[in-house]
Design an enzyme around this catalytic site. Structure first.
Site, PDB file in Angstrom:
ATOM      1  N   CYS A 128      30.731  40.234  16.612  1.00 33.76           N
ATOM      2  CA  CYS A 128      32.089  40.324  17.178  1.00 33.76           C
ATOM      3  C   CYS A 128      33.167  40.283  16.088  1.00 33.76           C
ATOM      4  CB  CYS A 128      32.316  39.211  18.170  1.00 33.76           C
ATOM      5  SG  CYS A 128      31.009  39.128  19.404  1.00 33.76           S
ATOM      6  N   ASN A 131      33.610  40.605  27.411  1.00 34.58           N
ATOM      7  CA  ASN A 131      33.394  40.489  25.969  1.00 34.58           C
ATOM      8  C   ASN A 131      32.702  41.772  25.491  1.00 34.58           C
ATOM      9  OD1 ASN A 131      32.320  40.007  23.419  1.00 34.58           O
ATOM     10  ND2 ASN A 131      31.825  37.858  23.842  1.00 34.58           N
ATOM     11  N   HIS A 135      39.326  37.871  19.052  1.00 34.77           N
ATOM     12  CA  HIS A 135      38.233  38.535  19.770  1.00 34.77           C
ATOM     13  C   HIS A 135      38.219  38.031  21.218  1.00 34.77           C
ATOM     14  CE1 HIS A 135      34.363  39.544  21.256  1.00 34.77           C
ATOM     15  NE2 HIS A 135      33.839  38.338  21.058  1.00 34.77           N
TER      16      HIS A 135
HETATM   17  N1  COA Z   1      27.673  30.758  37.560  1.00 31.69           N
HETATM   18  C1  COA Z   1      27.614  29.533  38.130  1.00 31.69           C
HETATM   19  N2  COA Z   1      27.177  28.450  37.495  1.00 31.69           N
HETATM   20  C2  COA Z   1      26.771  28.591  36.225  1.00 31.69           C
HETATM   21  C3  COA Z   1      26.800  29.838  35.557  1.00 31.69           C
HETATM   22  C4  COA Z   1      27.265  30.937  36.302  1.00 31.69           C
HETATM   23  N3  COA Z   1      27.332  32.189  35.762  1.00 31.69           N
HETATM   24  N4  COA Z   1      26.339  29.675  34.298  1.00 31.69           N
HETATM   25  C5  COA Z   1      26.045  28.374  34.162  1.00 31.69           C
HETATM   26  N5  COA Z   1      26.297  27.717  35.331  1.00 31.69           N
HETATM   27  C6  COA Z   1      26.119  26.309  35.626  1.00 31.69           C
HETATM   28  C7  COA Z   1      25.089  25.637  34.735  1.00 31.69           C
HETATM   29  O1  COA Z   1      23.800  25.836  35.182  1.00 31.69           O
HETATM   30  C8  COA Z   1      25.526  24.209  34.787  1.00 31.69           C
HETATM   31  O2  COA Z   1      25.066  23.650  35.973  1.00 31.69           O
HETATM   32  P1  COA Z   1      24.525  22.125  36.009  1.00 31.69           P
HETATM   33  O3  COA Z   1      25.708  21.271  35.638  1.00 31.69           O
HETATM   34  O4  COA Z   1      24.075  21.949  37.412  1.00 31.69           O
HETATM   35  O5  COA Z   1      23.434  22.064  34.989  1.00 31.69           O
HETATM   36  C9  COA Z   1      27.048  24.297  34.876  1.00 31.69           C
HETATM   37  O6  COA Z   1      27.336  25.625  35.358  1.00 31.69           O
HETATM   38  C10 COA Z   1      27.726  24.091  33.555  1.00 31.69           C
HETATM   39  O7  COA Z   1      27.001  24.836  32.555  1.00 31.69           O
HETATM   40  P2  COA Z   1      27.507  24.945  31.099  1.00 31.69           P
HETATM   41  O8  COA Z   1      26.557  25.766  30.298  1.00 31.69           O
HETATM   42  O9  COA Z   1      27.857  23.576  30.592  1.00 31.69           O
HETATM   43  O10 COA Z   1      28.831  25.779  31.365  1.00 31.69           O
HETATM   44  P3  COA Z   1      30.056  25.902  30.448  1.00 31.69           P
HETATM   45  O11 COA Z   1      31.204  25.211  31.052  1.00 31.69           O
HETATM   46  O12 COA Z   1      29.717  25.590  29.026  1.00 31.69           O
HETATM   47  O13 COA Z   1      30.323  27.468  30.550  1.00 31.69           O
HETATM   48  C11 COA Z   1      29.962  29.413  29.223  1.00 31.69           C
HETATM   49  C12 COA Z   1      29.320  28.387  30.131  1.00 31.69           C
HETATM   50  C13 COA Z   1      28.883  30.386  28.731  1.00 31.69           C
HETATM   51  C14 COA Z   1      31.011  30.194  30.013  1.00 31.69           C
HETATM   52  C15 COA Z   1      30.624  28.649  28.031  1.00 31.69           C
HETATM   53  O14 COA Z   1      29.701  27.778  27.432  1.00 31.69           O
HETATM   54  C16 COA Z   1      31.175  29.567  27.002  1.00 31.69           C
HETATM   55  O15 COA Z   1      32.140  30.227  27.241  1.00 31.69           O
HETATM   56  N6  COA Z   1      30.568  29.586  25.777  1.00 31.69           N
HETATM   57  C17 COA Z   1      30.944  30.486  24.751  1.00 31.69           C
HETATM   58  C18 COA Z   1      30.246  31.783  25.007  1.00 31.69           C
HETATM   59  C19 COA Z   1      30.838  32.936  24.239  1.00 31.69           C
HETATM   60  O16 COA Z   1      32.002  33.182  24.312  1.00 31.69           O
HETATM   61  N7  COA Z   1      29.956  33.637  23.534  1.00 31.69           N
HETATM   62  C20 COA Z   1      30.305  34.785  22.814  1.00 31.69           C
HETATM   63  C21 COA Z   1      30.976  34.414  21.528  1.00 31.69           C
HETATM   64  S1  COA Z   1      31.389  35.851  20.664  1.00 31.69           S
END
Ligand code: COA
Length: 335
Positions: A122, A290, A260
């Site tokens: 990215c 993204n 980004h």
């Molecule tokens: N829909 C509903 N629930 C979801 C889900 C979805 N698409 N994805 C995960 N969950 C659930 C999980 O299973 C978890 O449930 P639990 O508490 O029962 O275990 C809960 O939501 C929280 O999960 P978590 O992984 O802690 O979520 P988060 O708040 O960290 O959000 C992302 C997940 C991926 C959105 C976040 O971590 C993020 O934005 N990370 C950066 C990713 C990114 O930008 N990558 C590219 C960089 S270039």
């Protein structure tokens, strides 16, 4: 005013055209609800993504590049047959070789052009601008085409709800040319990589290990979302501040911040920790998700089309992601 304060790097590179393309097919949050256990409210609240564009089965990254460059030619009446070098930033090339850039060179009949793909995930588009600036400044080349393009849908695991909600497809191109008066648009650059964290976000290929970490080898994107998030709001925020320092500018000197488009929650945190306001921040996240190396030119072009960006304005572009790597550029808009 900023001219007196900025002398960060030399540049003779001027942006002379921009073009973009996204595929027609739209993947909405409602569509994703049918694929995995998720819902629109969760996706909007965690990511700010409403929909993404998805390439058709027989549409590849090279096709998106061709369309973005055709769009650029139509809008700015530029010629590309005399381009000296093509750089395509992508993590989703049609093949490892020939490069997508080679296909662009052939498609447009750039008969005396070099070509290469650049893989910095990215951060690729900002890295491409840095590279183009150096090549133009060296005097080796006078006209360089830089494209950020991805078909991430082809490497997304649509059974993994933590990643499939994020990614989309698209392409954006800049034409950069050596100025005759030696005055260029690039004011400052910054790059930083934390390769020891590479296993936090990867697309596997041949090797079963990344450093000491066993990885999946199914060819799809894998990430530790929480760790990537943590890295962005700490290390990437620090990198943005370092780039500002290098440019000898402040957030109020900069007209537009274009991070980004990873996700809106990350961008909001980045704004809070760097001092940029949301009002001066451009993204392509809501409509395109993204799109990795394509997200920055897509965000800029949306604002160009809306007449938001004016010639002479200053912008800070900042890419970050797989690697984990970051690359940023401060530049003066010239179109
Ligand atoms: N829909 C509903 N629930 C979801 C889900 C979805 N698409 N994805 C995960 N969950 C659930 C999980 O299973 C978890 O449930 P639990 O508490 O029962 O275990 C809960 O939501 C929280 O999960 P978590 O992984 O802690 O979520 P988060 O708040 O960290 O959000 C992302 C997940 C991926 C959105 C976040 O971590 C993020 O934005 N990370 C950066 C990713 C990114 O930008 N990558 C590219 C960089 S270039």
């Amino acid at each position: 005013m900023y001219e007196a304060k900025t002398s960060a790097i030399h540049s003779n590179a001027v942006i002379t055209a921009i073009g973009t393309y996204v595929p027609d097919r739209i993947l909405t949050n409602a569509d994703l609800e049918k694929l995995v256990d998720t819902n629109d409210e969760w996706i909007m609240q965690r990511t700010g993504i409403q929909e993404r564009r998805i390439a058709s089965d027989n549409q590849f990254t090279s096709d998106l590049c061709f369309a973005a460059v055709h769009n650029m030619i139509e809008r700015y009446a530029v010629t590309v047959t005399d381009v000296d070098y093509v750089i395509v930033a992508t993590s989703t090339p049609d093949a490892i070789f020939p490069s997508v850039a080679s296909q662009v060179q052939a498609h447009f009949g750039m008969n005396s052009s070099g070509a290469m793909d650049l893989q910095a995930a990215c951060a690729g588009f900002a890295a491409g601008i840095q590279l183009a600036n150096g090549l133009l400044l060296s005097g080796a080349y006078r006209k360089i085409l830089i494209i950020g393009a991805e078909t991430l849908s082809k490497i997304t695991d649509y059974t993994d709800r933590t990643t499939c909600i994020l990614f989309g497809d698209g392409a954006g191109a800049f034409l950069m040319e050596a100025s005759n008066d030696g005055q260029g648009n690039v004011i400052a650059v910054h790059s930083k990589t934390d390769g020891a964290q590479g296993h936090m976000l990867y697309r596997s290929s041949l090797a079963p290990m990344l450093g000491e970490h066993p990885i999946q080898t199914n060819g799809l994107i894998v990430q530790n979302g929480r760790e990537v998030y943590r890295w962005v709001v700490t290390q990437v925020a620090a990198g943005v501040c370092e780039l500002l320092e290098r440019s000898k500018l402040t957030t109020t000197d900069i007209d537009w911040f274009i991070p980004h488009s990873a996700n809106m929650r990350i961008i909001t945190s980045l704004c809070e920790s760097t001092g940029f306001s949301i009002d001066q921040t451009l993204t392509s996240i809501r409509a395109f998700g993204n799109t990795s190396a394509a997200s920055i030119p897509l965000a800029i072009d949306e604002a160009v089309k809306a007449n938001k960006i004016k010639p002479g304005q200053l912008m800070l572009l900042y890419g970050f992601g797989g690697g984990l790597t970051q690359a940023g550029v401060v530049l003066r808009w010239s179109l």
